[in-house]
Motif scaffolding. Structure first.
Motif, mmCIF file in Angstrom:
data_model
loop_
_atom_site.group_PDB
_atom_site.id
_atom_site.type_symbol
_atom_site.label_atom_id
_atom_site.label_comp_id
_atom_site.label_asym_id
_atom_site.label_seq_id
_atom_site.Cartn_x
_atom_site.Cartn_y
_atom_site.Cartn_z
ATOM 1 N N ASN A 117 0.839 -1.203 0.000
ATOM 2 C CA ASN A 117 0.000 0.000 0.000
ATOM 3 C C ASN A 117 0.872 1.250 0.000
ATOM 4 O O ASN A 117 1.980 1.258 0.548
ATOM 5 C CB ASN A 117 -0.901 0.022 1.238
ATOM 6 N N ASP A 135 -1.964 -5.985 -3.895
ATOM 7 C CA ASP A 135 -2.756 -4.965 -3.208
ATOM 8 C C ASP A 135 -1.913 -3.692 -3.114
ATOM 9 O O ASP A 135 -0.958 -3.625 -2.343
ATOM 10 C CB ASP A 135 -3.140 -5.460 -1.809
ATOM 11 N N ARG A 137 -3.292 -0.433 -2.771
ATOM 12 C CA ARG A 137 -4.199 0.647 -2.401
ATOM 13 C C ARG A 137 -3.455 1.914 -1.991
ATOM 14 O O ARG A 137 -2.403 1.859 -1.349
ATOM 15 C CB ARG A 137 -5.098 0.205 -1.249
ATOM 16 N N ASN A 155 -5.767 -5.013 -6.469
ATOM 17 C CA ASN A 155 -6.472 -3.965 -5.741
ATOM 18 C C ASN A 155 -5.780 -2.629 -6.025
ATOM 19 O O ASN A 155 -4.662 -2.382 -5.551
ATOM 20 C CB ASN A 155 -6.486 -4.253 -4.237
ATOM 21 N N GLU A 157 -7.507 0.382 -5.553
ATOM 22 C CA GLU A 157 -8.412 1.387 -5.002
ATOM 23 C C GLU A 157 -7.638 2.624 -4.543
ATOM 24 O O GLU A 157 -6.619 2.525 -3.867
ATOM 25 C CB GLU A 157 -9.204 0.794 -3.835
#
Length: 199
Positions: A117, A135, A137, A155, A157
């Motif tokens: 992240n 991931d 994010r 991911n 987002e």
């Protein structure tokens, strides 16, 4: 200094113009260190730690980081071609490892399945990089070239892709809620859905 010593700790040290391709090191800890104009291509750093280190204009292509840990590492104007980042150790209790790449070449690398992240990549070349199952994010991946890079079950987002180009991200196969894209490049997202844009 012409080389490193296994099992040593280096704190707040500066390493400039080291030529150490194809070398092997184990269990070394680097903290608050600066690496400038160094060549570590095809080197193996196993079970090592790089904490809050800066790499400037270094060649780290095909480096092997098996079992090594990175936190707060910054790479500027460096070559990191063919690096398998999945070989490093990424403790599950961390989501943000504060990795930053600025004007780097990371072609043919793999981040498959990693949770990173808030990763930062600014004005980098990311050709044929594997981001599947990862991931990322809240990352900032701006001004980058993602030609032939892979995204699947990724991911993304709240990722900032502003000014980035040549990505192929299927919005049905990846999580993109809150992601930011430049208006022109965002049209490629619709093309992957078979949607034709007309003026």
């Amino acid at each position: 200094m012409k080389s490193f010593t296994d099992g040593m700790q280096y704190l707040d040290a500066q390493f400039k113009k080291l030529e150490l391709p194809d070398t092997h090191y184990t269990d070394i800890e680097f903290e608050e260190c600066l690496f400038e104009d160094c060549d570590f291509s095809r080197a193996k750093f196993k079970q090592c730690k790089f904490i809050n280190c800066d790499f400037i204009r270094c060649n780290l292509s095909l480096i092997d980081l098996t079992g090594s840990k990175l936190f707060g590492a910054t790479f500027q104007e460096s070559k990191l071609i063919g690096v398998d980042w999945t070989k490093a150790t990424w403790p599950v209790y961390h989501l943000d490892f504060e990795l930053k790449f600025q004007r780097c070449i990371l072609n043919d690398s793999s981040f498959f399945g990693l949770t990173l992240n808030e990763l930062i990549a600014d004005a980098c070349k990311l050709h044929e990089v594997d981001f599947r199952e990862g991931d990322f994010r809240k990352s900032t991946l701006s001004g980058c070239d993602f030609t032939h890079s892979l995204f699947m079950n990724t991911n993304l987002e709240n990722v900032d892709f502003s000014e980035s180009t040549d990505f192929a991200i299927n919005v049905l196969e990846n999580k993109v809620k809150g992601a930011r894209f430049s208006r022109y490049e965002a049209s490629s997202l619709l093309e992957l859905l078979g949607i034709e844009l007309v003026d």
